[in-house]
Design a protein around this motif. Sequence first.
Motif, PDB file in Angstrom:
ATOM      1  N   ARG A   2       0.794  -1.455   0.006  1.00 23.41           N
ATOM      2  CA  ARG A   2      -0.138   0.036   0.013  1.00 23.41           C
ATOM      3  C   ARG A   2       0.829   1.274   0.099  1.00 23.41           C
ATOM      4  NH1 ARG A   2      -3.407  -1.520   5.180  1.00 23.41           N
ATOM      5  NH2 ARG A   2      -1.206  -1.324   6.019  1.00 23.41           N
ATOM      6  N   PRO A   3       0.543   2.443  -0.629  1.00 25.95           N
ATOM      7  CA  PRO A   3       1.200   3.648  -0.632  1.00 25.95           C
ATOM      8  C   PRO A   3       1.799   3.925   0.633  1.00 25.95           C
ATOM      9  CG  PRO A   3      -0.729   3.972  -2.008  1.00 25.95           C
ATOM     10  CD  PRO A   3      -0.700   2.416  -1.123  1.00 25.95           C
ATOM     11  N   GLU A   4       0.895   3.957   1.478  1.00 26.81           N
ATOM     12  CA  GLU A   4       1.384   4.529   3.134  1.00 26.81           C
ATOM     13  C   GLU A   4       2.764   3.463   3.562  1.00 26.81           C
ATOM     14  OE1 GLU A   4      -2.228   1.977   3.619  1.00 26.81           O
ATOM     15  OE2 GLU A   4      -1.656   3.518   2.209  1.00 26.81           O
ATOM     16  N   GLU A   5       2.713   2.282   3.059  1.00 31.72           N
ATOM     17  CA  GLU A   5       4.105   1.587   3.289  1.00 31.72           C
ATOM     18  C   GLU A   5       5.387   1.768   2.921  1.00 31.72           C
ATOM     19  OE1 GLU A   5       2.089  -2.390   2.739  1.00 31.72           O
ATOM     20  OE2 GLU A   5       1.315  -2.252   4.664  1.00 31.72           O
ATOM     21  N   VAL A   6       5.108   2.591   1.815  1.00 29.60           N
ATOM     22  CA  VAL A   6       6.383   2.861   0.850  1.00 29.60           C
ATOM     23  C   VAL A   6       7.282   3.661   1.676  1.00 29.60           C
ATOM     24  CG1 VAL A   6       6.976   3.865  -1.187  1.00 29.60           C
ATOM     25  CG2 VAL A   6       5.028   2.620  -1.056  1.00 29.60           C
ATOM     26  N   SER A   7       7.205   4.691   2.305  1.00 28.43           N
ATOM     27  CA  SER A   7       8.150   5.508   3.182  1.00 28.43           C
ATOM     28  C   SER A   7       7.878   5.901   4.327  1.00 28.43           C
ATOM     29  CB  SER A   7       8.102   6.965   2.064  1.00 28.43           C
ATOM     30  OG  SER A   7       9.187   7.975   2.940  1.00 28.43           O
ATOM     31  N   VAL A   8       8.797   6.443   5.253  1.00 28.78           N
ATOM     32  CA  VAL A   8       8.507   6.967   6.409  1.00 28.78           C
ATOM     33  C   VAL A   8       7.872   8.291   6.594  1.00 28.78           C
ATOM     34  CG1 VAL A   8      10.703   5.820   7.543  1.00 28.78           C
ATOM     35  CG2 VAL A   8      11.024   8.155   6.698  1.00 28.78           C
ATOM     36  N   PHE A   9       7.938   9.063   5.233  1.00 29.96           N
ATOM     37  CA  PHE A   9       7.055  10.254   5.168  1.00 29.96           C
ATOM     38  C   PHE A   9       5.831  10.123   4.815  1.00 29.96           C
ATOM     39  CE2 PHE A   9      11.657  11.427   4.775  1.00 29.96           C
ATOM     40  CZ  PHE A   9      11.688  12.312   5.686  1.00 29.96           C
ATOM     41  N   PRO A  10       4.708  10.696   5.034  1.00 26.75           N
ATOM     42  CA  PRO A  10       3.501  10.460   4.512  1.00 26.75           C
ATOM     43  C   PRO A  10       3.244  10.541   2.884  1.00 26.75           C
ATOM     44  CG  PRO A  10       3.304  11.867   6.482  1.00 26.75           C
ATOM     45  CD  PRO A  10       4.723  11.913   5.979  1.00 26.75           C
ATOM     46  N   ILE A  63      18.010  18.285  -5.987  1.00 26.94           N
ATOM     47  CA  ILE A  63      18.426  17.106  -5.221  1.00 26.94           C
ATOM     48  C   ILE A  63      17.427  15.911  -5.145  1.00 26.94           C
ATOM     49  CG2 ILE A  63      19.783  16.365  -3.093  1.00 26.94           C
ATOM     50  CD1 ILE A  63      20.859  19.312  -3.119  1.00 26.94           C
ATOM     51  N   LEU A  64      17.558  14.742  -5.105  1.00 29.86           N
ATOM     52  CA  LEU A  64      16.777  13.746  -4.785  1.00 29.86           C
ATOM     53  C   LEU A  64      17.426  12.999  -3.744  1.00 29.86           C
ATOM     54  CD1 LEU A  64      16.031  12.635  -8.492  1.00 29.86           C
ATOM     55  CD2 LEU A  64      14.609  14.398  -7.128  1.00 29.86           C
ATOM     56  N   LEU A  65      16.603  12.634  -2.780  1.00 34.75           N
ATOM     57  CA  LEU A  65      17.110  11.845  -1.675  1.00 34.75           C
ATOM     58  C   LEU A  65      16.051  10.714  -1.609  1.00 34.75           C
ATOM     59  CD1 LEU A  65      17.306  14.819   0.992  1.00 34.75           C
ATOM     60  CD2 LEU A  65      19.101  13.632  -0.282  1.00 34.75           C
ATOM     61  N   CYS A  66      16.558   9.291  -2.228  1.00 32.08           N
ATOM     62  CA  CYS A  66      15.884   8.072  -2.267  1.00 32.08           C
ATOM     63  C   CYS A  66      15.415   7.479  -1.006  1.00 32.08           C
ATOM     64  CB  CYS A  66      16.496   7.398  -3.435  1.00 32.08           C
ATOM     65  SG  CYS A  66      17.097   8.150  -4.949  1.00 32.08           S
ATOM     66  N   THR A  67      14.335   7.285  -0.923  1.00 33.44           N
ATOM     67  CA  THR A  67      14.050   6.834   0.538  1.00 33.44           C
ATOM     68  C   THR A  67      13.260   5.487   0.531  1.00 33.44           C
ATOM     69  OG1 THR A  67      11.849   7.982   0.268  1.00 33.44           O
ATOM     70  CG2 THR A  67      13.594   9.301   1.320  1.00 33.44           C
ATOM     71  N   ALA A  68      12.700   4.962  -0.571  1.00 33.33           N
ATOM     72  CA  ALA A  68      12.090   3.631  -0.600  1.00 33.33           C
ATOM     73  C   ALA A  68      11.835   3.291  -2.222  1.00 33.33           C
ATOM     74  CB  ALA A  68      10.779   3.591  -0.156  1.00 33.33           C
ATOM     75  N   GLY A  69      12.006   1.839  -2.117  1.00 34.10           N
ATOM     76  CA  GLY A  69      11.546   1.183  -3.565  1.00 34.10           C
ATOM     77  C   GLY A  69      12.823   1.254  -4.351  1.00 34.10           C
ATOM     78  N   ARG A  70      12.382   1.058  -5.544  1.00 32.95           N
ATOM     79  CA  ARG A  70      13.568   0.925  -6.775  1.00 32.95           C
ATOM     80  C   ARG A  70      12.982   1.855  -7.923  1.00 32.95           C
ATOM     81  NH1 ARG A  70      15.022  -2.211 -11.312  1.00 32.95           N
ATOM     82  NH2 ARG A  70      13.152  -3.508 -11.042  1.00 32.95           N
ATOM     83  N   GLY A  71      14.092   2.677  -8.520  1.00 38.21           N
ATOM     84  CA  GLY A  71      13.727   3.570  -9.305  1.00 38.21           C
ATOM     85  C   GLY A  71      15.085   3.993 -10.242  1.00 38.21           C
ATOM     86  N   TYR A  72      14.813   5.121 -11.220  1.00 40.01           N
ATOM     87  CA  TYR A  72      15.705   5.492 -12.359  1.00 40.01           C
ATOM     88  C   TYR A  72      15.850   6.895 -12.246  1.00 40.01           C
ATOM     89  CZ  TYR A  72      16.018   0.609 -13.849  1.00 40.01           C
ATOM     90  OH  TYR A  72      16.238  -0.967 -13.590  1.00 40.01           O
ATOM     91  N   TYR A  73      16.939   7.053 -12.634  1.00 43.79           N
ATOM     92  CA  TYR A  73      17.369   8.786 -13.007  1.00 43.79           C
ATOM     93  C   TYR A  73      18.061   8.489 -14.310  1.00 43.79           C
ATOM     94  CZ  TYR A  73      19.894  13.000 -13.126  1.00 43.79           C
ATOM     95  OH  TYR A  73      20.276  14.227 -13.487  1.00 43.79           O
TER      96      TYR A  73
END
Length: 136
Positions: A2-10, A63-73
Amino acid sequence: MRPEEVSVFPVGEKNVAFGQYFVGQSYLNMLTTQGVAIGNVTFEPGCRNNWHIHHAKSGGGQILLCTAGRGYYQEWGQAPRELHPGDVVVIPPEVKHWHGAAPDSWFAHLAVEVPGEETSNQWLEAVSEEEYRNLK
């Protein structure tokens, strides 16, 4: 997941204001707009933003600070960079780029807008399906 489980931030609400510049669903929660704007951006699997440029007369960029999951730049003309929690991406002004989730993973990052003079964003074309499908 669920989206709310992705990050420590809302996670925040669906990113309707900038939805036209994304392929897929993203969510935006502005953590602060005072001094330095910082937004928690969450991408559903397969979601990515369009190519874009952060313009500035001086200073600026992002600046991007990656916090959760897997992504690309990816910067224009360069190979894509896979992103994981803890990765930091410094994007100078005037660099054409995109960022978003991997096809099979949620992804979240804090987007820090670097203060500058006469800053603006220029949104460009979407990342093509062919380019995106060729990610590792």
